[in-house]
Write a protein that holds these residues in place. Structure first.
Motif, PDB file in Angstrom:
ATOM      1  N   ARG A   1       3.526   2.855  16.939  1.00  0.00           N
ATOM      2  CA  ARG A   1       2.806   1.758  17.053  1.00  0.00           C
ATOM      3  C   ARG A   1       3.681   0.431  17.180  1.00  0.00           C
ATOM      4  NH1 ARG A   1       1.566   0.270  11.056  1.00  0.00           N
ATOM      5  NH2 ARG A   1       0.448   2.979  10.102  1.00  0.00           N
TER       6      ARG A   1
ATOM      7  N   PHE B   1       0.612  -6.478   5.166  1.00  0.00           N
ATOM      8  CA  PHE B   1      -0.161  -5.123   4.361  1.00  0.00           C
ATOM      9  C   PHE B   1       0.946  -4.591   4.813  1.00  0.00           C
ATOM     10  CE2 PHE B   1      -1.767  -1.660   5.023  1.00  0.00           C
ATOM     11  CZ  PHE B   1      -2.809  -0.876   3.511  1.00  0.00           C
TER      12      PHE B   1
ATOM     13  N   PHE C   1      -2.606   2.259  -3.916  1.00  0.00           N
ATOM     14  CA  PHE C   1      -2.968   3.240  -4.005  1.00  0.00           C
ATOM     15  C   PHE C   1      -0.861   3.563  -4.076  1.00  0.00           C
ATOM     16  CE2 PHE C   1      -6.657   2.533  -1.499  1.00  0.00           C
ATOM     17  CZ  PHE C   1      -7.250   4.167  -1.596  1.00  0.00           C
ATOM     18  N   TRP C   2      -0.739   3.726  -2.714  1.00  0.00           N
ATOM     19  CA  TRP C   2       1.232   4.895  -3.120  1.00  0.00           C
ATOM     20  C   TRP C   2       2.305   3.266  -3.618  1.00  0.00           C
ATOM     21  CZ3 TRP C   2      -0.711   9.296  -3.154  1.00  0.00           C
ATOM     22  CH2 TRP C   2      -1.887   9.716  -2.192  1.00  0.00           C
TER      23      TRP C   2
ATOM     24  N   HIS D   1       1.127  11.003  14.921  1.00  0.00           N
ATOM     25  CA  HIS D   1       0.496  11.895  14.293  1.00  0.00           C
ATOM     26  C   HIS D   1       0.884  12.150  15.867  1.00  0.00           C
ATOM     27  CE1 HIS D   1      -1.889  10.571  10.392  1.00  0.00           C
ATOM     28  NE2 HIS D   1      -1.493   9.327  11.428  1.00  0.00           N
TER      29      HIS D   1
ATOM     30  N   PHE E   1      -5.504   0.108  12.518  1.00  0.00           N
ATOM     31  CA  PHE E   1      -4.491   1.530  14.075  1.00  0.00           C
ATOM     32  C   PHE E   1      -4.756   2.698  13.299  1.00  0.00           C
ATOM     33  CE2 PHE E   1      -0.585   4.365  14.445  1.00  0.00           C
ATOM     34  CZ  PHE E   1       0.027   3.418  15.734  1.00  0.00           C
ATOM     35  N   SER E   2      -4.164   2.766  12.003  1.00  0.00           N
ATOM     36  CA  SER E   2      -4.388   4.078  11.026  1.00  0.00           C
ATOM     37  C   SER E   2      -5.137   4.933  11.039  1.00  0.00           C
ATOM     38  CB  SER E   2      -3.641   3.840  10.225  1.00  0.00           C
ATOM     39  OG  SER E   2      -3.845   5.147   8.431  1.00  0.00           O
TER      40      SER E   2
ATOM     41  N   ILE F   1      -6.558  -5.526  11.833  1.00  0.00           N
ATOM     42  CA  ILE F   1      -6.423  -4.172  12.686  1.00  0.00           C
ATOM     43  C   ILE F   1      -6.691  -3.398  12.032  1.00  0.00           C
ATOM     44  CG2 ILE F   1      -4.617  -3.049  14.535  1.00  0.00           C
ATOM     45  CD1 ILE F   1      -4.022  -6.292  15.623  1.00  0.00           C
TER      46      ILE F   1
ATOM     47  N   PHE G   1      -2.593  -5.848   9.325  1.00  0.00           N
ATOM     48  CA  PHE G   1      -2.437  -4.595  10.226  1.00  0.00           C
ATOM     49  C   PHE G   1      -2.137  -3.137   9.776  1.00  0.00           C
ATOM     50  CE2 PHE G   1      -0.337  -1.470  12.844  1.00  0.00           C
ATOM     51  CZ  PHE G   1      -0.549  -1.766  13.820  1.00  0.00           C
ATOM     52  N   ILE G   2      -3.197  -2.615   9.388  1.00  0.00           N
ATOM     53  CA  ILE G   2      -3.207  -1.922   8.702  1.00  0.00           C
ATOM     54  C   ILE G   2      -2.715  -0.126   8.857  1.00  0.00           C
ATOM     55  CG2 ILE G   2      -4.802  -0.867   7.135  1.00  0.00           C
ATOM     56  CD1 ILE G   2      -5.753  -2.746   6.202  1.00  0.00           C
TER      57      ILE G   2
ATOM     58  N   LEU H   1       1.998 -10.207  11.655  1.00  0.00           N
ATOM     59  CA  LEU H   1       1.853  -8.738  11.462  1.00  0.00           C
ATOM     60  C   LEU H   1       2.859  -7.952  11.128  1.00  0.00           C
ATOM     61  CD1 LEU H   1      -0.593  -7.906  14.623  1.00  0.00           C
ATOM     62  CD2 LEU H   1      -1.230  -9.330  12.148  1.00  0.00           C
ATOM     63  N   PHE H   2       2.694  -7.188  10.124  1.00  0.00           N
ATOM     64  CA  PHE H   2       4.029  -5.765   9.453  1.00  0.00           C
ATOM     65  C   PHE H   2       3.427  -4.778   9.925  1.00  0.00           C
ATOM     66  CE2 PHE H   2       5.753  -2.939   6.837  1.00  0.00           C
ATOM     67  CZ  PHE H   2       7.432  -3.405   6.819  1.00  0.00           C
ATOM     68  N   ILE H   3       3.998  -4.109  11.375  1.00  0.00           N
ATOM     69  CA  ILE H   3       3.599  -3.140  11.503  1.00  0.00           C
ATOM     70  C   ILE H   3       4.698  -1.896  11.572  1.00  0.00           C
ATOM     71  CG2 ILE H   3       3.149  -2.115  13.656  1.00  0.00           C
ATOM     72  CD1 ILE H   3       2.418  -5.177  14.737  1.00  0.00           C
TER      73      ILE H   3
ATOM     74  N   PHE I   1      -6.150   2.681  18.541  1.00  0.00           N
ATOM     75  CA  PHE I   1      -5.599   4.158  18.244  1.00  0.00           C
ATOM     76  C   PHE I   1      -6.755   5.047  17.392  1.00  0.00           C
ATOM     77  CE2 PHE I   1      -1.764   1.954  21.077  1.00  0.00           C
ATOM     78  CZ  PHE I   1      -1.925   3.349  21.472  1.00  0.00           C
ATOM     79  N   TRP I   2      -5.493   6.187  15.947  1.00  0.00           N
ATOM     80  CA  TRP I   2      -5.932   6.772  15.242  1.00  0.00           C
ATOM     81  C   TRP I   2      -7.068   6.249  14.851  1.00  0.00           C
ATOM     82  CZ3 TRP I   2      -3.521  10.896  17.168  1.00  0.00           C
ATOM     83  CH2 TRP I   2      -2.544  10.548  17.984  1.00  0.00           C
TER      84      TRP I   2
ATOM     85  N   PHE J   1       1.165  -1.671  -0.314  1.00  0.00           N
ATOM     86  CA  PHE J   1       0.136  -0.015   0.131  1.00  0.00           C
ATOM     87  C   PHE J   1       1.091   1.383   0.485  1.00  0.00           C
ATOM     88  CE2 PHE J   1      -2.086   3.605   2.531  1.00  0.00           C
ATOM     89  CZ  PHE J   1      -2.494   3.228   1.995  1.00  0.00           C
TER      90      PHE J   1
ATOM     91  N   ASP K   1      -6.803   7.384   2.757  1.00  0.00           N
ATOM     92  CA  ASP K   1      -6.313   6.098   2.356  1.00  0.00           C
ATOM     93  C   ASP K   1      -6.234   5.257   2.654  1.00  0.00           C
ATOM     94  OD1 ASP K   1      -4.381   7.442   4.072  1.00  0.00           O
ATOM     95  OD2 ASP K   1      -3.018   7.778   2.290  1.00  0.00           O
ATOM     96  N   ARG K   2      -5.466   4.930   4.103  1.00  0.00           N
ATOM     97  CA  ARG K   2      -5.401   3.383   5.005  1.00  0.00           C
ATOM     98  C   ARG K   2      -6.992   2.759   5.255  1.00  0.00           C
ATOM     99  NH1 ARG K   2      -0.491   1.551   6.503  1.00  0.00           N
ATOM    100  NH2 ARG K   2       1.448   2.706   4.851  1.00  0.00           N
TER     101      ARG K   2
ATOM    102  N   GLU L   1      -5.687   7.323   8.741  1.00  0.00           N
ATOM    103  CA  GLU L   1      -5.883   7.953   7.642  1.00  0.00           C
ATOM    104  C   GLU L   1      -6.686   7.773   6.593  1.00  0.00           C
ATOM    105  OE1 GLU L   1      -1.083   6.812   7.510  1.00  0.00           O
ATOM    106  OE2 GLU L   1      -1.184   9.162   8.287  1.00  0.00           O
TER     107      GLU L   1
END
Lengths: 160, 160, 160
Positions: free
Chosen positions: B18, A159, A42-43, B81, C12-13, C10, C159-160, B158-160, C42-43, A12, C17-18, C15
């Motif tokens: 994160r 992801f 996306f990006w 953020h 998490f973001s 998850i 995990f996004i 997971l990729f964090i 979180f966000w 992404f 786009d995410r 934003e």
């Protein structure tokens, strides 16, 4: 049942460091005999753009604007931290060379040689106004259903 | 076959929020009896740095620069953020204390006590010029193949 | 054994786009008959806020500050790139409309109609000072153990 020989990654992010991480994992898995699918959305699509501006048809003004502002290919990607207006990526490239770590261009080429399947997300291409002729060769074009099908067959799905 | 008792996380990001999320998941899984492997790479390595500058040998000028600019340890990580030049992390710490949520230092200690395996990615260490003596104790050092081996045995990656 | 009909994410973001990417995947999987659990933390919780300020009790000054500064609902989320002080999200919405891609509000509604389970992370709510009455209807409230239970039953966990 999950098959230990398949991996998928959603790419992404279009940041140099994250795309590098994705390619290192993809190449590592492919080298171990795994089937790897990278789904660029996306990006992340920016990593698949050709470095030179390509002639395209049928873009709206907004899509032309997006296309103009987004980086064209791996050589223009920025870092998520310490980008310093583009100096950061140059420094990182220099250190990678010093440490004998493959460049992003080499990692992309290796991934394609090793048969890593690279899919460009068609919905994102529509939104960002990216046309097939702007992207590198050897890609497949598909949507989220194709990704989900691949993920169902895989045992590691990231992801990035 | 996937074993429900194993989890892996790639901690790529070095942002306080994160890394906190990663540690909360790791500790939660470990508390439920799972074997957890955290693979720290790129900016995530900063969470493993010792707070004090350590003497190192053999760094190039570029690596010294990187080492100087990147945060040393959990206490210096920034938020993704609302960082506000470093005030944001202080405010978040304060709220976490008020809400009886463990601090990042406590979560790290708990993770190590619970046997969460923490691996520092050696390729990233080379690129960023981080030496073993700069990182905290109790780590393992390995590359992407080790990560992939652990991920193949796990049911959540997971990729964090 | 992993069940091919379950997915977790998850979020998490926070934003735009995410969150869009997360919802597209969730809706795609739900349309294919999968049980999908989205764990907002979180966000990511900001995507679940009601657009209008709600009366709340028992917030500390810091939590009030956080609540004031964080975006209220999908309509206020920013882009991770090319945000341009809020113009970017408007442009993206416009392109999405032109391309007949559902808006984030439509994707949220579809997800809820399709039975995508949306969980708000209670620990993050405490830290950020978000109260149940500030969030949209139809949510569940739980912590990391609930997420891990769902992830153990799923075959794709992102995990996004």
């Amino acid at each position: 049942m999950a098959d230990t020989t398949k991996k998928t990654m959603i790419v992404f992010s279009g940041e140099l460091d994250r795309v590098l991480a994705a390619l290192v994992i993809a190449n590592g898995a492919a080298a171990m005999g795994d089937e790897v699918t990278m789904f660029f959305t996306f990006w992340g699509l920016n990593a698949l753009r050709q470095p030179k501006k390509q002639k395209t048809k049928g873009k709206t003004v907004l899509q032309q604007m997006f296309g103009h502002m987004m980086p064209r290919g791996p050589g223009r990607l920025t870092l998520s931290h310490m980008n310093f207006g583009g100096v950061g990526p140059q420094l990182m490239r220099q250190v990678m060379r010093q440490q004998n770590v493959s460049s992003i261009e080499e990692l992309m080429a290796t991934a394609q040689e090793q048969g890593v399947k690279m899919i460009a997300c068609t919905m994102s291409m529509d939104v960002m106004g990216l046309k097939r002729e702007e992207l590198i060769d050897g890609l497949e074009f598909a949507g989220v259903a194709t990704y989900l099908g691949a993920a169902d067959d895989a045992n590691v799905n990231l992801f990035i």
